[in-house]
Design a protein around this motif. Sequence first.
Motif, PDB file in Angstrom:
ATOM      1  N   GLY A  31       0.817  -1.219   0.000  1.00 44.74           N
ATOM      2  CA  GLY A  31       0.000   0.000   0.000  1.00 44.74           C
ATOM      3  C   GLY A  31       0.841   1.254   0.000  1.00 44.74           C
ATOM      4  O   GLY A  31       0.509   2.250  -0.666  1.00 44.74           O
ATOM      5  N   ILE A  34       2.052   1.796  -3.495  1.00 41.43           N
ATOM      6  CA  ILE A  34       0.980   2.317  -4.351  1.00 41.43           C
ATOM      7  C   ILE A  34       0.811   3.819  -4.148  1.00 41.43           C
ATOM      8  O   ILE A  34       0.582   4.578  -5.104  1.00 41.43           O
ATOM      9  CB  ILE A  34      -0.334   1.578  -4.052  1.00 41.43           C
ATOM     10  CG1 ILE A  34      -0.237   0.110  -4.491  1.00 41.43           C
ATOM     11  CG2 ILE A  34      -1.515   2.260  -4.749  1.00 41.43           C
ATOM     12  CD1 ILE A  34      -1.409  -0.745  -4.048  1.00 41.43           C
ATOM     13  N   LEU A  35       0.946   4.287  -2.921  1.00 41.05           N
ATOM     14  CA  LEU A  35       0.733   5.706  -2.618  1.00 41.05           C
ATOM     15  C   LEU A  35       1.966   6.568  -2.856  1.00 41.05           C
ATOM     16  O   LEU A  35       1.861   7.802  -2.859  1.00 41.05           O
ATOM     17  CB  LEU A  35       0.303   5.847  -1.155  1.00 41.05           C
ATOM     18  CG  LEU A  35      -1.104   5.356  -0.824  1.00 41.05           C
ATOM     19  CD1 LEU A  35      -1.343   5.405   0.678  1.00 41.05           C
ATOM     20  CD2 LEU A  35      -2.151   6.195  -1.550  1.00 41.05           C
ATOM     21  N   LEU A 128       1.239  -2.297  -6.813  1.00 39.59           N
ATOM     22  CA  LEU A 128      -0.092  -2.445  -7.402  1.00 39.59           C
ATOM     23  C   LEU A 128      -0.339  -3.846  -7.948  1.00 39.59           C
ATOM     24  O   LEU A 128      -1.400  -4.441  -7.690  1.00 39.59           O
ATOM     25  CB  LEU A 128      -0.276  -1.412  -8.511  1.00 39.59           C
ATOM     26  CG  LEU A 128      -1.611  -1.465  -9.274  1.00 39.59           C
ATOM     27  CD1 LEU A 128      -2.760  -1.091  -8.346  1.00 39.59           C
ATOM     28  CD2 LEU A 128      -1.583  -0.549 -10.493  1.00 39.59           C
ATOM     29  N   VAL A 177      -6.829  -4.081  -3.880  1.00 40.26           N
ATOM     30  CA  VAL A 177      -6.053  -2.855  -4.066  1.00 40.26           C
ATOM     31  C   VAL A 177      -6.531  -1.767  -3.114  1.00 40.26           C
ATOM     32  O   VAL A 177      -5.730  -1.084  -2.463  1.00 40.26           O
ATOM     33  CB  VAL A 177      -6.135  -2.373  -5.536  1.00 40.26           C
ATOM     34  CG1 VAL A 177      -5.523  -0.984  -5.678  1.00 40.26           C
ATOM     35  CG2 VAL A 177      -5.423  -3.352  -6.451  1.00 40.26           C
ATOM     36  N   THR A 181      -4.302  -0.268  -0.094  1.00 37.19           N
ATOM     37  CA  THR A 181      -4.036   1.173  -0.160  1.00 37.19           C
ATOM     38  C   THR A 181      -4.463   1.845   1.129  1.00 37.19           C
ATOM     39  O   THR A 181      -3.758   2.707   1.679  1.00 37.19           O
ATOM     40  CB  THR A 181      -4.769   1.793  -1.359  1.00 37.19           C
ATOM     41  OG1 THR A 181      -4.325   1.163  -2.572  1.00 37.19           O
ATOM     42  CG2 THR A 181      -4.479   3.290  -1.452  1.00 37.19           C
ATOM     43  N   GLY A 185      -1.849   3.597   3.626  1.00 42.93           N
ATOM     44  CA  GLY A 185      -2.044   4.988   4.003  1.00 42.93           C
ATOM     45  C   GLY A 185      -2.133   5.163   5.505  1.00 42.93           C
ATOM     46  O   GLY A 185      -1.600   6.133   6.069  1.00 42.93           O
ATOM     47  N   ALA A 207      -9.610   5.446   0.154  1.00 45.36           N
ATOM     48  CA  ALA A 207      -9.489   4.031  -0.198  1.00 45.36           C
ATOM     49  C   ALA A 207     -10.423   3.184   0.654  1.00 45.36           C
ATOM     50  O   ALA A 207     -11.003   2.200   0.171  1.00 45.36           O
ATOM     51  CB  ALA A 207      -8.040   3.573  -0.025  1.00 45.36           C
TER      52      ALA A 207
END
Length: 379
Positions: A31, A34-35, A128, A177, A181, A185, A207
């Motif tokens: 995650g 992804i961020l 991802l 996902v 995420t 976060g 998310a």
Amino acid sequence: MPSYEILRLIWWALLGILLIGVAVMDGFDLGTAILLPFVGKTDVERRVVINTVGPVWEGNQVWLILGGGAIFAAWPPLYAVAFSGFYLAMFLVLCALILRPAGFKYRSKLTDPTWREVWDWALFVGGLVPALIFGVAFGNVLQGVPFRFDETMRMTYEGNLFGLLNPFALLCGLVSVAMLTMHGGAYLSLKAEEAVASRAAYFAARAAMVLIALFAIGGVWVAFIDGYVVQGVVAHDGPSNPLLKHVATSAGAWLANYGQQPLTLAAPVLGFGGAVLTIVLLRSPKSFAFAIVASALSVAGVIATAGLSIFPFLLPSSLDPSAGLIVWDASSSRLTLFIMLIATLVFLPIVLVYTAWVYRVLRGRVTAAYVAANPTGVY
């Protein structure tokens, strides 16, 4: 020695715990990746993001190895079918995971902005793709996988990579996902400095909202897909031969498990409730430490929902339903399960205590000042 039935149930539960461990421990790494391009506005801020997971991501990935090892040792037919049938999907996951160590090691070797941006997006892909593919795999398990056994127990798989990417499986991939995420976060909101933490909290809350919506859609969709039901009585301490039973398909059969065992409703409630609580807790920096706990509970609830829905199945077969693997006919021998259980009871607490100690030592936020003061000592 416990009975064969009890040992099988214990290892089914341990498999679920290990999968949850993978999602919770390695999930916030994915995650965070992804961020990365979105919460880090400057090069220093992106280095802050990377260094929140830099010291722990390799240790967290051990949970993935433990999960695979447990499947191999405790559920050999499941390992054979899943790792053969999902071979290309797993190859994509491995390629994506390889980008993580490469990105961590090489990103800061050069100061060129283009060089660093390329590696930032490589890390994004490395987060991802596994998150998406893991969810797609769960989606295919819920629908059944196209495999069968002949009379000599030779397995034949008749699917392909593109067949795995069906609409329901892709929905499950998006659930995964969104879930990771949110989790990444929440972790960043606790570990990164204020500017990055605030952005991470914003994205994590959004998310979580997406997760709630997609999880609800998936729950409704499951009512219309064919589930699998074992016909007749199956010996819970019988031989590990999946061809000795008869299985029928029925629309909405997965939801019937919740009617038979009402306590299983705790899993989806935890999935939804943990996500809602995460949103609430992310509104104030004072509660960021509790947000990561709520996020982890939501992750556990989502995964437990899938596992409890299909019980006693481990991997249903859409090609030959009676060849599907269930808890009572896909395990290793009683002695093997017992020896593995003893080893687990000895070593798993050691792993947990050591992990807790590591995170205690590494507590506190990663700041831009710390990164700037250690140009060669951090990522």
